[in-house]
Design an enzyme around this catalytic site. Structure first.
Site, PDB file in Angstrom:
ATOM      1  N   CYS A  58      -3.019   8.278   6.768  1.00 52.79           N
ATOM      2  CA  CYS A  58      -1.671   8.301   7.350  1.00 52.79           C
ATOM      3  C   CYS A  58      -1.744   8.576   8.845  1.00 52.79           C
ATOM      4  CB  CYS A  58      -0.806   9.387   6.700  1.00 52.79           C
ATOM      5  SG  CYS A  58      -0.398   9.045   4.988  1.00 52.79           S
ATOM      6  N   CYS A 104       0.812  -1.210   0.000  1.00 50.28           N
ATOM      7  CA  CYS A 104       0.000   0.000   0.000  1.00 50.28           C
ATOM      8  C   CYS A 104       0.847   1.263   0.000  1.00 50.28           C
ATOM      9  CB  CYS A 104      -0.899   0.044   1.215  1.00 50.28           C
ATOM     10  SG  CYS A 104      -2.009  -1.337   1.271  1.00 50.28           S
TER      11      CYS A 104
END
Ligand SMILES: Cc1ncc(COP(=O)(O)O)c(C=O)c1O
Lengths: 148, 388
Positions: free
Chosen positions: A105, A36
């Site tokens: 994130c 990813c």
């Protein structure tokens, strides 16, 4: 760069705090996967329930590095119960915002901290709820579809 | 005074050249007439439009009647692909062929046709990033109406055997389209001599402004209009003609197609220099796509252990403009479909960097890029948990 980062994000990206490893870490947490495009690993040194030292290593985009850096700064010196309450929103706010596509994130950064704290409980045979608080949980909001 | 930047993202877009700017300026304040009107300033505009068409045709070795101005490369691709697909359908032909490394304006045109009942074959490329003409030949069926294969790839710069594929299509009476947006100005294209039916061009990759393109339509190729409206562009592309931009793109083409060999040689020296400078200084990186059948201006690298967006940010902090196939630089979660198509693992696709040079780049700039690149890759690797 199409991505609009705040000055605070750029500062943490360009001058990341607490980068590195702790040789004799009391706990390590790692989340994400290379497929990813982001992996965060957190090292904790814990004494008497206080996070004495924290270091991170991150593979990822600018905001992955910045959120890792910010998260380490936010938990350093805290007792582990307080650290366990770190939220991704708090990291985002402290960075003066993140682009929408980068919110995951901050989730990763929260997860990395929590994964390390869980590791600490496991290694020391500590009851998770008693050590980290009744409401402790690791949310799994990493939105990458290719993550298994 | 803005800081001096090192621009090596010419596959994304280019600076408008002085010549293009000069070519279009008269049509904003002076000769702004509508080319369809009858007074003098309109005549001047109409005349200039046709002059531009002639100029563009000459640069491409084509006929004036084969040049159609559009609003961008994306429009040219959509027009060519969709209108040919629907024309084919009228004759019961519903099969289309393309590749799996096309630009999104081509890929998504085909995806949208698939939803409307067409069958599309996406030919895979090999690990070099190339398609074999035999693959095309094998994929053709009685139902095939259109083959669309890009001339040169925008990410890895690989050049397909377009004329060979075009020839096969001609023999089988199938329309052949190519997206030549990245190829014009880098490859000598002489359309009269070849068998390409339809070819797309975009202005902003060759120093004309953004928002102008061309669709070349070879004489005898059947195509329908895509935009309904007035009778402009021989009833095939409605909309008041953008005379200023038509002049800019024609001028850009005229310049871009001159001395191609010489310019490519110069750029190739710079590219090879850059590669040579980092070899030995950075370990564990690879060049994506073959270095042989490739645009001289393109270098696409993948570095193990790091992610492309953070690399771009570090380059940007030293005023170097480049791009990456990392998911983080797009708005999607997936890394570049082109890099995956040539067999890269996702993590290597995330760690990619595209440098696309122009003739204006200098050796000094290459020195600087190499230096910053070595520093940045090492710096990111130092903080990477998957590098040791
Ligand atoms: C190969 C290719 N095709 C099509 C396009 C689209 O062109 P435009 O930006 O003019 O729509 C581009 C550029 O983005 C491209 O690189």
């Amino acid at each position: 760069m199409a991505m609009e980062y705040s000055e605070e994000v750029m500062d943490h990206f360009m001058n990341p705090r607490n980068v590195g490893e702790i040789e004799d870490a009391d706990a390590i947490g790692e989340v994400g996967n290379a497929k990813c495009g982001d992996i965060m690993r957190m090292y904790l040194k814990i004494e008497n329930g206080i996070i004495k030292d924290v270091k991170f290593k991150t593979f990822g985009c600018g905001s992955a590095i910045a959120t890792s850096s910010k998260a380490t700064e936010m938990i350093k010196g805290k007792n582990i119960k307080d650290a366990a309450r770190l939220t991704n929103q708090a990291v985002v706010e402290s960075l003066n915002g993140l682009p929408k596509v980068k919110i995951h994130c901050s989730v990763l950064a929260e997860q990395a901290v929590k994964a390390a704290l869980l590791d600490y409980c496991k290694k020391n045979n500590l009851d998770v709820k008693k050590t980290l608080g009744e409401d402790f949980n690791i949310k799994n909001e990493h939105e990458c579809e290719s993550c298994e | 005074m803005p800081e001096k930047i090192i621009y090596v993202d010419n596959a994304a877009t280019t600076k408008v050249s002085k010549a293009c700017l000069d070519a279009m300026l008269p049509f904003f304040e002076d000769n702004y007439g509508n080319p369809s009107s009858i007074y003098k300033i309109a005549h001047t505009a109409k005349f200039a439009l046709e002059k531009a068409r002639e100029k563009a045709a000459k640069a491409l070795g084509a006929e004036k009647e084969e040049i159609f101005f559009t609003s961008c490369g994306t429009e040219s691709n959509n027009w060519a692909i969709k209108s040919c697909a629907f024309l084919g359908k009228e004759k019961g032909k519903t099969h289309l062929i393309t590749s799996n490394i096309e630009h999104h304006s081509v890929l998504n045109s085909f995806k949208s046709l698939e939803k409307q009942g067409f069958n599309v074959t996406y030919l895979p490329v090999n690990s070099d990033g190339l398609i074999d003409k035999n693959q095309v030949e094998k994929a053709i069926t009685e139902k095939t109406s259109l083959v669309s294969i890009m001339y040169a790839n925008n990410e890895i710069g690989t050049i397909q055997p377009i004329e060979k594929i075009a020839k096969i299509c001609k023999e089988k009476n199938i329309t052949f389209h190519t997206d030549a947006v990245q190829a014009v100005g880098h490859i000598d294209i002489s359309l009269n001599k070849g068998n390409i039916n339809l070819l797309s061009i975009s202005g902003h990759k060759i120093h004309a402004p953004k928002g102008v393109g061309i669709l070349y339509i070879k004489k005898g190729t059947k195509i329908k209009s895509f935009l309904d409206g007035g009778g402009q562009e021989k009833m095939l592309r409605a909309g008041t003609e953008n005379v200023a931009f038509a002049n800019a793109i024609a001028t850009a083409l005229e310049i871009a197609t001159k001395n191609i060999e010489e310019k490519e040689k110069k750029v190739k020296i710079l590219r090879d220099m850059l590669l040579q400078k980092i070899e030995g200084k950075i370990e564990k990186f690879r060049v994506n796509g073959t270095l042989k059948e490739r645009l001289s201006s393109n270098l696409n690298l993948s570095f193990e252990g790091i992610e492309g967006e953070s690399l771009l940010l570090l380059l940007d902090s030293k005023n170097i403009c480049a791009s990456s196939g990392s998911a983080c630089t797009s708005n999607s979660l997936d890394p570049s479909h082109v890099l995956l198509a040539i067999g890269l693992k996702p993590e290597l696709a995330h760690g990619s960097l595209r440098i696309s040079l122009s003739e204006e780049n200098t050796k000094e700039e290459i020195d600087k890029i190499a230096e910053v690149l070595v520093y940045s890759v090492n710096r990111l690797r130092e903080m990477s948990p998957i590098w040791n």
